[in-house]
Design a protein around this motif. Structure first.
Motif, PDB file in Angstrom:
ATOM      1  N   LEU A  86       0.797  -1.322   0.054  1.00 14.85           N
ATOM      2  CA  LEU A  86       0.092  -0.076   0.078  1.00 14.85           C
ATOM      3  C   LEU A  86       0.944   1.256  -0.086  1.00 14.85           C
ATOM      4  N   TYR A  87       2.048   1.248   0.576  1.00 11.82           N
ATOM      5  CA  TYR A  87       2.848   2.442   0.655  1.00 11.82           C
ATOM      6  C   TYR A  87       3.180   2.743  -1.075  1.00 11.82           C
ATOM      7  N   ALA A  88       3.431   1.726  -1.789  1.00  9.81           N
ATOM      8  CA  ALA A  88       3.657   2.053  -3.182  1.00  9.81           C
ATOM      9  C   ALA A  88       2.814   2.390  -4.290  1.00  9.81           C
ATOM     10  N   VAL A  89       1.601   2.276  -3.704  1.00  9.82           N
ATOM     11  CA  VAL A  89       0.205   2.418  -4.606  1.00  9.82           C
ATOM     12  C   VAL A  89       0.205   3.697  -5.145  1.00  9.82           C
ATOM     13  N   ALA A  90       0.350   4.636  -4.037  1.00  8.88           N
ATOM     14  CA  ALA A  90       0.128   6.359  -4.324  1.00  8.88           C
ATOM     15  C   ALA A  90       0.857   6.555  -5.275  1.00  8.88           C
ATOM     16  N   PRO A  91       2.228   6.750  -5.279  1.00 10.33           N
ATOM     17  CA  PRO A  91       2.968   7.080  -6.465  1.00 10.33           C
ATOM     18  C   PRO A  91       2.840   6.215  -7.717  1.00 10.33           C
ATOM     19  N   LEU A  92       2.746   5.228  -7.706  1.00  9.73           N
ATOM     20  CA  LEU A  92       2.322   4.376  -8.674  1.00  9.73           C
ATOM     21  C   LEU A  92       1.076   4.668  -9.465  1.00  9.73           C
ATOM     22  N   ALA A  93       0.050   5.248  -8.837  1.00  9.47           N
ATOM     23  CA  ALA A  93      -1.335   5.538  -9.432  1.00  9.47           C
ATOM     24  C   ALA A  93      -0.967   7.007  -9.869  1.00  9.47           C
ATOM     25  N   ILE A  94      -0.146   7.721  -9.330  1.00  2.70           N
ATOM     26  CA  ILE A  94      -0.088   9.266  -9.617  1.00  2.70           C
ATOM     27  C   ILE A  94       0.710   9.346 -10.947  1.00  2.70           C
ATOM     28  N   TYR A  95       1.666   8.418 -11.149  1.00  5.75           N
ATOM     29  CA  TYR A  95       2.439   8.503 -12.471  1.00  5.75           C
ATOM     30  C   TYR A  95       1.589   8.409 -13.803  1.00  5.75           C
ATOM     31  N   PRO A  96       0.476   7.801 -13.980  1.00  5.14           N
ATOM     32  CA  PRO A  96      -0.094   7.748 -15.264  1.00  5.14           C
ATOM     33  C   PRO A  96      -1.025   8.920 -15.069  1.00  5.14           C
ATOM     34  N   ILE A  97      -1.756   9.090 -13.842  1.00  7.91           N
ATOM     35  CA  ILE A  97      -2.652  10.394 -13.880  1.00  7.91           C
ATOM     36  C   ILE A  97      -2.124  11.793 -14.290  1.00  7.91           C
ATOM     37  N   LEU A  98      -0.638  11.789 -13.879  1.00  7.81           N
ATOM     38  CA  LEU A  98       0.210  13.125 -14.160  1.00  7.81           C
ATOM     39  C   LEU A  98       0.624  12.975 -15.672  1.00  7.81           C
ATOM     40  N   VAL A  99       0.965  11.829 -16.381  1.00  6.50           N
ATOM     41  CA  VAL A  99       1.085  11.810 -17.791  1.00  6.50           C
ATOM     42  C   VAL A  99      -0.258  12.141 -18.494  1.00  6.50           C
ATOM     43  N   ILE A 100      -1.466  11.689 -17.872  1.00 10.04           N
ATOM     44  CA  ILE A 100      -2.586  12.029 -18.655  1.00 10.04           C
ATOM     45  C   ILE A 100      -3.057  13.529 -18.672  1.00 10.04           C
ATOM     46  N   LEU A 101      -2.654  14.120 -17.439  1.00  8.81           N
ATOM     47  CA  LEU A 101      -2.898  15.473 -17.349  1.00  8.81           C
ATOM     48  C   LEU A 101      -2.124  16.319 -18.166  1.00  8.81           C
ATOM     49  N   GLY A 102      -0.689  16.189 -18.587  1.00 10.82           N
ATOM     50  CA  GLY A 102       0.145  16.580 -19.307  1.00 10.82           C
ATOM     51  C   GLY A 102       0.438  17.904 -18.635  1.00 10.82           C
ATOM     52  N   LYS A 103       0.419  19.143 -19.308  1.00  7.03           N
ATOM     53  CA  LYS A 103       0.575  20.332 -18.883  1.00  7.03           C
ATOM     54  C   LYS A 103      -0.349  20.799 -17.679  1.00  7.03           C
ATOM     55  N   ARG A 104      -1.737  20.294 -17.658  1.00  3.76           N
ATOM     56  CA  ARG A 104      -2.353  20.586 -16.395  1.00  3.76           C
ATOM     57  C   ARG A 104      -1.982  20.407 -15.070  1.00  3.76           C
ATOM     58  N   ALA A 105      -0.813  19.548 -15.104  1.00  2.00           N
ATOM     59  CA  ALA A 105      -0.326  19.099 -13.785  1.00  2.00           C
ATOM     60  C   ALA A 105       0.806  19.906 -13.455  1.00  2.00           C
ATOM     61  N   GLN A 106       1.036  21.137 -14.063  1.00  2.00           N
ATOM     62  CA  GLN A 106       1.639  22.307 -13.641  1.00  2.00           C
ATOM     63  C   GLN A 106       0.824  23.391 -13.113  1.00  2.00           C
ATOM     64  N   THR A 107      -0.402  23.301 -12.844  1.00  2.00           N
ATOM     65  CA  THR A 107      -1.535  24.307 -12.431  1.00  2.00           C
ATOM     66  C   THR A 107      -1.403  24.105 -10.904  1.00  2.00           C
ATOM     67  N   MET A 108      -2.155  25.048 -10.222  1.00  3.34           N
ATOM     68  CA  MET A 108      -2.051  25.075  -8.943  1.00  3.34           C
ATOM     69  C   MET A 108      -3.228  24.161  -8.419  1.00  3.34           C
ATOM     70  N   PRO A 109      -4.442  24.302  -9.136  1.00  2.00           N
ATOM     71  CA  PRO A 109      -5.364  23.391  -8.529  1.00  2.00           C
ATOM     72  C   PRO A 109      -5.042  21.908  -8.324  1.00  2.00           C
ATOM     73  N   VAL A 110      -4.139  21.703  -9.588  1.00  2.81           N
ATOM     74  CA  VAL A 110      -4.005  20.170  -9.680  1.00  2.81           C
ATOM     75  C   VAL A 110      -2.972  19.755  -8.447  1.00  2.81           C
ATOM     76  N   ALA A 111      -1.978  20.752  -8.511  1.00  4.65           N
ATOM     77  CA  ALA A 111      -0.922  20.631  -7.479  1.00  4.65           C
ATOM     78  C   ALA A 111      -1.668  20.695  -6.054  1.00  4.65           C
ATOM     79  N   ILE A 112      -2.460  21.310  -5.642  1.00  3.33           N
ATOM     80  CA  ILE A 112      -3.024  21.261  -4.234  1.00  3.33           C
ATOM     81  C   ILE A 112      -4.070  20.122  -4.146  1.00  3.33           C
ATOM     82  N   ILE A 113      -4.587  19.814  -5.050  1.00  2.00           N
ATOM     83  CA  ILE A 113      -5.552  18.676  -4.797  1.00  2.00           C
ATOM     84  C   ILE A 113      -4.597  17.195  -4.854  1.00  2.00           C
TER      85      ILE A 113
END
Length: 232
Positions: A86-113
């Motif tokens: 379970l400790y590794a699930v979070a970063p492994l799940a975030i990786y594809p999410i950030l790739v899908i978001l693309g440049k939107r991952a560089q916005t403050m709402p996405v960073a805060i959430i």
């Protein structure tokens, strides 16, 4: 890339896997260590092929899913009493999410959430799996750099970033010091090193401003001297 690049990578990976399995059973058949490099060798040709096709999103999903499945299986085979995967699930799940978001991952709402979700996730794990020590401060410290950096870089406020970041680092070390070893004050040493960051940034910017002011003043003096000479 040449036509047979993918086939060469696949063949090389399979041959290496067979070689490692053979060595494993010849030298230490009781401990199957060859499975660890084999996972990476299996992902390598898949990643190579998908990168060649520019399927970055698919690669991130498949690699995260493959590693997650491997960790879950390894967890329940070796230590079924403690769900450490379970400790590794979070970063492994975030990786594809950030790739899908693309440049939107560089916005403050996405960073805060995103950072808030990670902190809450690890806080829950900390409370339920290992409440003896508040280790959640370490992943929280890591992910809070995400919104902190984006906020200041977007505004090009590099001096303020160095100040707030230094305060943030200092608070982190003080917290770790107070929680881990309250009878020994060691946080002052890394804080002293960190303080050089905003100081150097301030003097660099201040020096640059003085240089620009001096250049402007010299240009104005030269321009006025030229006008007086022509007038006379």
């Amino acid at each position: 890339m040449k036509k047979y690049d993918v086939g060469f990578v696949v063949a090389g990976s399979l041959m290496t896997i067979v070689f490692l399995i053979t060595i494993n059973f010849i030298t230490s058949s009781k401990y199957i260590w060859s499975v660890y490099p084999s996972i990476a060798l299996l992902l390598f040709p898949i990643g190579f092929y998908l990168m060649k096709k520019k399927e970055y999103t698919l690669f991130s999903i498949l690699s995260s899913l493959g590693i997650s499945i491997y960790l879950i299986v390894e967890n329940f085979m070796s230590t079924p009493g403690y769900p450490w995967f379970l400790y590794a699930v979070a970063p492994l799940a975030i990786y594809p999410i950030l790739v899908i978001l693309g440049k939107r991952a560089q916005t403050m709402p996405v960073a805060i959430i995103g950072s808030g979700s990670i902190i809450i996730y690890y806080l829950v794990l900390n409370l339920f799996l290992s409440p003896q020590y508040p280790w959640v401060i370490f992943p929280a410290f890591a992910v809070l750099w995400w919104p902190l950096t984006i906020y200041h870089v977007k505004r090009k406020a590099y001096v303020r970033f160095s100040i707030y970041a230094s305060i943030f680092i200092s608070v982190f070390f003080i917290s770790v010091n107070a929680i881990s070893s309250p009878h020994e004050i060691w946080a002052i040493y890394p804080i002293f090193v960190v303080l050089w960051w905003p100081l150097s940034m301030y003097f660099f910017v201040h020096k640059r401003q003085l240089e620009l002011y001096s250049e402007t003043a010299q240009k104005n003096i030269s321009h006025k001297s030229y006008e007086l000479k022509n007038y006379s």
